[in-house]
Design an enzyme around this catalytic site. Structure first.
Site, PDB file in Angstrom:
ATOM      1  N   LYS A   1       0.811  -1.222   0.000  1.00  0.00           N
ATOM      2  CA  LYS A   1       0.000   0.000   0.000  1.00  0.00           C
ATOM      3  C   LYS A   1       0.844   1.272   0.000  1.00  0.00           C
ATOM      4  O   LYS A   1       0.388   2.323  -0.471  1.00  0.00           O
ATOM      5  CB  LYS A   1      -0.925   0.005   1.213  1.00  0.00           C
ATOM      6  CG  LYS A   1      -2.045  -1.018   1.161  1.00  0.00           C
ATOM      7  CD  LYS A   1      -3.173  -0.567   0.269  1.00  0.00           C
ATOM      8  CE  LYS A   1      -4.400  -1.446   0.419  1.00  0.00           C
ATOM      9  NZ  LYS A   1      -5.520  -0.976  -0.425  1.00  0.00           N
TER      10      LYS A   1
ATOM     11  N   GLY B   1      -9.437  -3.933  -5.546  1.00  0.00           N
ATOM     12  CA  GLY B   1      -8.931  -4.068  -6.906  1.00  0.00           C
ATOM     13  C   GLY B   1      -7.814  -3.122  -7.301  1.00  0.00           C
ATOM     14  O   GLY B   1      -7.363  -3.158  -8.449  1.00  0.00           O
TER      15      GLY B   1
ATOM     16  N   ASP C   1     -16.958 -11.433  -3.597  1.00  0.00           N
ATOM     17  CA  ASP C   1     -17.713 -10.510  -4.440  1.00  0.00           C
ATOM     18  C   ASP C   1     -17.073 -10.334  -5.816  1.00  0.00           C
ATOM     19  O   ASP C   1     -17.774 -10.172  -6.819  1.00  0.00           O
ATOM     20  CB  ASP C   1     -17.847  -9.154  -3.758  1.00  0.00           C
ATOM     21  CG  ASP C   1     -16.498  -8.514  -3.479  1.00  0.00           C
ATOM     22  OD1 ASP C   1     -16.130  -7.560  -4.178  1.00  0.00           O
ATOM     23  OD2 ASP C   1     -15.792  -8.989  -2.580  1.00  0.00           O
TER      24      ASP C   1
ATOM     25  N   SER D   1       1.295  -9.684  -0.359  1.00  0.00           N
ATOM     26  CA  SER D   1       0.899  -8.277  -0.319  1.00  0.00           C
ATOM     27  C   SER D   1       1.248  -7.561   0.978  1.00  0.00           C
ATOM     28  O   SER D   1       1.414  -6.335   0.983  1.00  0.00           O
ATOM     29  CB  SER D   1      -0.594  -8.147  -0.600  1.00  0.00           C
ATOM     30  OG  SER D   1      -1.342  -8.924   0.318  1.00  0.00           O
TER      31      SER D   1
END
Length: 334
Positions: free
Chosen positions: A63, A191, A220, A318
């Site tokens: 991030k 995403g 989802d 990640s």
């Protein structure tokens, strides 16, 4: 590495040019994270695996790339008023750190149920924590109030072209470090990461496969891909707290067009993958970060003939921010 062809004429929120610009912008601040390999895990998977370890990035997760690009894209007048976001996880700490490096305020709206270690990361990096209730409406309402009061700039965790471009630098590095990769497996939530990775990777090598890994209790994206439109679930239930967001209007077109498939795994598979990372790779990985390994070891991937020739697989680890008590409790429940 040269781009071999353009993806298409579709105008996405980011592209290979914005991703390369982001790479130059954030280069002085980010770590070039290592790619680890393991013959033991290669044997388990039946193919060669290349782990892009964003757990070693500043802030402990990928991030920071997107947050850094967004913060350093602001002009001085915008930056002076600070930045705001609502996040329960790694984006919050990443934005706080990026703002600290630029010397501007960061207002971070965090739900009261956020993991303790991630809240501590925000505070450690100088972010001003503003609490909200756990549900999305409360987070958005509190963030809107902060925007009104401070005039700061909203930096969305994933539905932002600057964020997508920053995350795409993961792909640039990975394909320089391991150019033989024919497949990349990426965690999916809102995403931002997979959009950046797919846009960069498919510009460099149009034949490369980009697969998403998603918890079965928060699937989802898989449902959206099958339906051809964004699906939002009434509730989610997964240990992977970083993979509970829904796709945005900027990330969905990339996922729809460029992500080849979405592999879903259950929490037990994620926990088992966390254990393998800890015991074999010798790295501490949060559930969201371990899901790519869980996917490549899953029956859904192994038994799908479409992926039989995925011989060199890049797996994006990640992040590595987790409460150790959660890790121990999870391993004891296997």
């Amino acid at each position: 590495m040269e781009e071999k062809s353009e993806i298409s004429s579709h105008e996405y929120a980011a592209n290979i040019s914005t991703i390369r610009d982001a790479e130059k912008r954030i280069r002085p601040f980010v770590h070039k994270t290592p790619v680890l390999t393991s013959e033991t895990l290669n044997s388990l998977a039946g193919r060669k695996l290349h782990f892009k370890c964003e757990s070693f990035q500043k802030g402990g997760a990928f991030k920071f790339r997107g947050a850094c690009n967004a913060v350093f894209s602001l002009d001085d007048a915008q930056a002076a008023k600070g930045v705001v976001t609502h996040s329960s996880g790694n984006h919050a700490a990443a934005l706080a750190l990026a703002a600290k490096l630029r010397g501007i305020p960061a207002y971070i709206v965090i739900p009261k149920n956020a993991p303790k270690c991630k809240v501590e990361n925000v505070i450690r990096h100088g972010g001003q924590v503003i609490w909200s209730e756990p549900h999305v409406k409360s987070r958005e309402d509190v963030a809107a109030k902060v925007l009104q009061d401070t005039g700061s700039v909203l930096i969305h965790p994933y539905n932002d072209g600057r964020i997508i471009s920053g995350q795409g630098t993961v792909s640039l590095e990975l394909l320089e470090q391991a150019p033989q990769i024919d497949t990349i497996i990426v965690p999916i939530s809102g995403g931002g990461l997979i959009s950046g990775v797919a846009l960069a990777a498919k510009s460099i090598n149009p034949a490369i496969r980009v697969l998403a890994a998603e918890p079965r209790g928060a699937d989802d994206a898989a449902k959206s891909k099958a339906a051809g439109r964004i699906i939002k679930l009434p509730e989610v239930n997964t240990i992977a707290d970083g993979l509970c967001a829904f796709l945005g209007d900027l990330t969905w077109p990339v996922v729809r067009d460029l992500v080849d498939d979405i592999i879903t795994v259950d929490d037990k598979e994620i926990i088992a993958a966390m254990r393998l990372c800890y015991e074999i790779l010798k790295i501490s990985v949060e559930p969201s970060g371990a899901i790519g390994l869980a996917a490549v070891l899953s029956d859904g991937f192994r038994n799908n003939p479409a992926w039989n020739n995925c011989n060199n697989v890049g797996i994006v680890i990640s992040g590595g921010n987790l409460d150790l008590s959660v890790l121990w409790d999870s391993l004891n429940n296997l």
